[in-house]
Structures are given as structure tokens and as C-alpha cells.
Motif scaffolding. Structure first.
Motif, mmCIF file in Angstrom:
data_model
loop_
_atom_site.group_PDB
_atom_site.id
_atom_site.type_symbol
_atom_site.label_atom_id
_atom_site.label_comp_id
_atom_site.label_asym_id
_atom_site.label_seq_id
_atom_site.Cartn_x
_atom_site.Cartn_y
_atom_site.Cartn_z
ATOM 1 N N ILE A 87 0.768 -1.170 -0.013
ATOM 2 C CA ILE A 87 0.035 -0.194 0.034
ATOM 3 C C ILE A 87 1.364 0.954 0.234
ATOM 4 C CG2 ILE A 87 -1.095 1.248 1.390
ATOM 5 C CD1 ILE A 87 -2.650 -1.341 2.959
ATOM 6 N N GLU A 88 1.228 1.294 1.240
ATOM 7 C CA GLU A 88 2.659 2.507 0.606
ATOM 8 C C GLU A 88 3.821 2.205 -0.698
ATOM 9 O OE1 GLU A 88 5.004 2.644 4.642
ATOM 10 O OE2 GLU A 88 3.672 2.316 5.675
ATOM 11 N N LYS A 89 4.071 1.381 -1.105
ATOM 12 C CA LYS A 89 4.613 0.803 -2.215
ATOM 13 C C LYS A 89 4.097 1.947 -3.651
ATOM 14 C CE LYS A 89 7.634 -1.580 -4.915
ATOM 15 N NZ LYS A 89 8.217 -2.670 -5.618
ATOM 16 N N LEU A 90 2.802 1.670 -3.359
ATOM 17 C CA LEU A 90 2.269 1.959 -4.409
ATOM 18 C C LEU A 90 1.833 3.831 -4.257
ATOM 19 C CD1 LEU A 90 0.326 1.624 -6.593
ATOM 20 C CD2 LEU A 90 -2.417 1.646 -4.873
ATOM 21 N N ASP A 91 1.213 4.159 -3.157
ATOM 22 C CA ASP A 91 1.208 5.337 -2.305
ATOM 23 C C ASP A 91 2.839 6.103 -3.282
ATOM 24 O OD1 ASP A 91 -1.428 6.028 -1.441
ATOM 25 O OD2 ASP A 91 -0.816 5.330 -0.126
#
Length: 205
Positions: A87-91
């Protein structure tokens, strides 16, 4: 179709996730081999959610040894950590895409949920849609049960469509300079042997 979701490869998420979930239930040799145009981080996030969902099903079993449930619980922790990391990587990828286009130094309102979190929720909702639809097809339920499941399925589909629209509106707001995108870190502590007291007390870390 909005250009931003096409550039980010987040267009038609509902159709893409439905297709992936059906494909993965066919037990493919490689979860990445399903054809389709989807953001690779979103695909990885979907796979971790798919794996997490089915491990959580196993955790409810009562016909196996406790040692198996303990291993399943560790698997769940691992998948959940990977899910949050993705999720953080996508953000991060979305913010990197936005930064040359928008001045985020201005004092702008911040959305309480990030785009990556919304993509995550859309996939979880897609899993619920798939399995609720399965329930409506069972031949061992009565009409009342089937009717309840059909009503739940309709609600899930409506809520999922709302989430996809919310994602598009949020990206539009970012590009229009109406909102500021900011990364939010989860800092999950339970898997970190230096932060979980039940772990660092054992090692003296």
C-alpha cells in the motif's frame, strides 16, 4: 476514461480485480501470468490480499492441530505486513507521478485515506463480491438464505463502485490542486523484533 488512471494503470480496477480473482481460483502455476493491463504494484497488492484471505479461512478450522493454526497465524502476519508495505509502495509511486504535475507545497486539505488504501479496499471488496456470488449459487441453501446473499451481493457491488469513483475523484482533486497528497507510514510493530516487546525481551535487543 480519465487519463490519470490510464497513465497509472489503475483504469477499470473492478474488472481487472474480478478477472484476477477468477484466474487465481483456477490455481495457476504463476499468479502473475494472467493477461491484462494493471499497475504491477496493484497486482502484487491484490495477490497478497488474495493469499491473506485464504489463510484467514484456514485459521477458522477446528479439525487440525494447534501447530498448524500457529503456522497459519504466522503466515497471516507475513501477508499482512507485505500488504501494508505494498500500500505504501503504491502511494509512493502515485506521489512520484503527481509531484512534477502539482505544487504540494501550498496549504491544502489532506484526504484521510490515501489512494493506495482505496485500491486495497477495492480489492478486498472484490474478494467479498466473488465469494458472496459463490454463496448465491449453492445448492444446499434455502430460498431465504439465497435471497439474503443476493441482497448482500448487490450492496457489496454498489459499495465497491463507490470506492472506485472515490479514487478517481481523489486523483482529480490532487491534479486540480484542491488537495495535497501526503504519505502515511504504518510502522507495524508486531513483526519487528526490535519493537515488539514479546520478541525483543527474548533476544535482549
Amino acid at each position: 476514461m480519465k487519463m490519470h488512471v490510464q497513465e497509472l494503470k489503475l483504469a477499470d480496477l473492478i474488472q481487472a480485480f474480478d478477472r484476477l480473482i477468477t484466474f487465481w481460483h483456477s490455481d495457476p502455476a504463476d499468479y502473475r501470468s494472467e493477461p491484462g493491463e494493471l499497475n504491477p504494484i496493484a497486482l502484487e497488492l491484490g495477490w497478497r490480499n488474495y493469499s491473506l484471505w485464504h489463510e484467514e479461512d484456514k485459521a477458522r478450522r477446528t479439525d487440525v492441530d494447534d501447530s498448524m493454526i500457529a503456522q497459519v497465524k504466522r503466515n497471516i502476519d507475513g501477508f499482512n505486513q507485505q500488504r501494508n508495505d505494498l500500500i505504501e509502495k503504491l502511494d509512493e509511486a502515485i506521489l512520484a507521478w503527481l509531484t512534477p504535475k502539482v505544487d504540494f507545497d501550498k496549504d491544502l486539505p489532506i484526504n484521510s485515506e490515501t489512494p493506495g488504501s482505496i485500491v486495497d479496499r477495492i480489492f478486498i471488496m472484490s474478494l467479498k463480491v466473488y465469494h458472496m456470488h459463490e454463496d448465491t449459487l449453492r445448492d444446499d441453501i434455502d430460498d431465504a438464505h439465497r435471497s439474503r446473499s443476493q441482497q448482500k451481493l448487490a450492496t457489496l457491488r454498489e459499495q465497491r463502485a463507490d470506492l472506485e469513483q472515490a479514487l478517481h475523484r481523489l486523483l482529480d482533486d490532487y491534479l486540480a490542486g484542491n488537495r495535497k497528497m501526503k504519505l502515511y507510514r504504518q510502522f507495524k510493530m508486531y513483526n519487528d523484533p526490535t519493537l515488539n516487546p514479546e520478541l525483543y525481551r527474548q533476544t535482549g535487543a
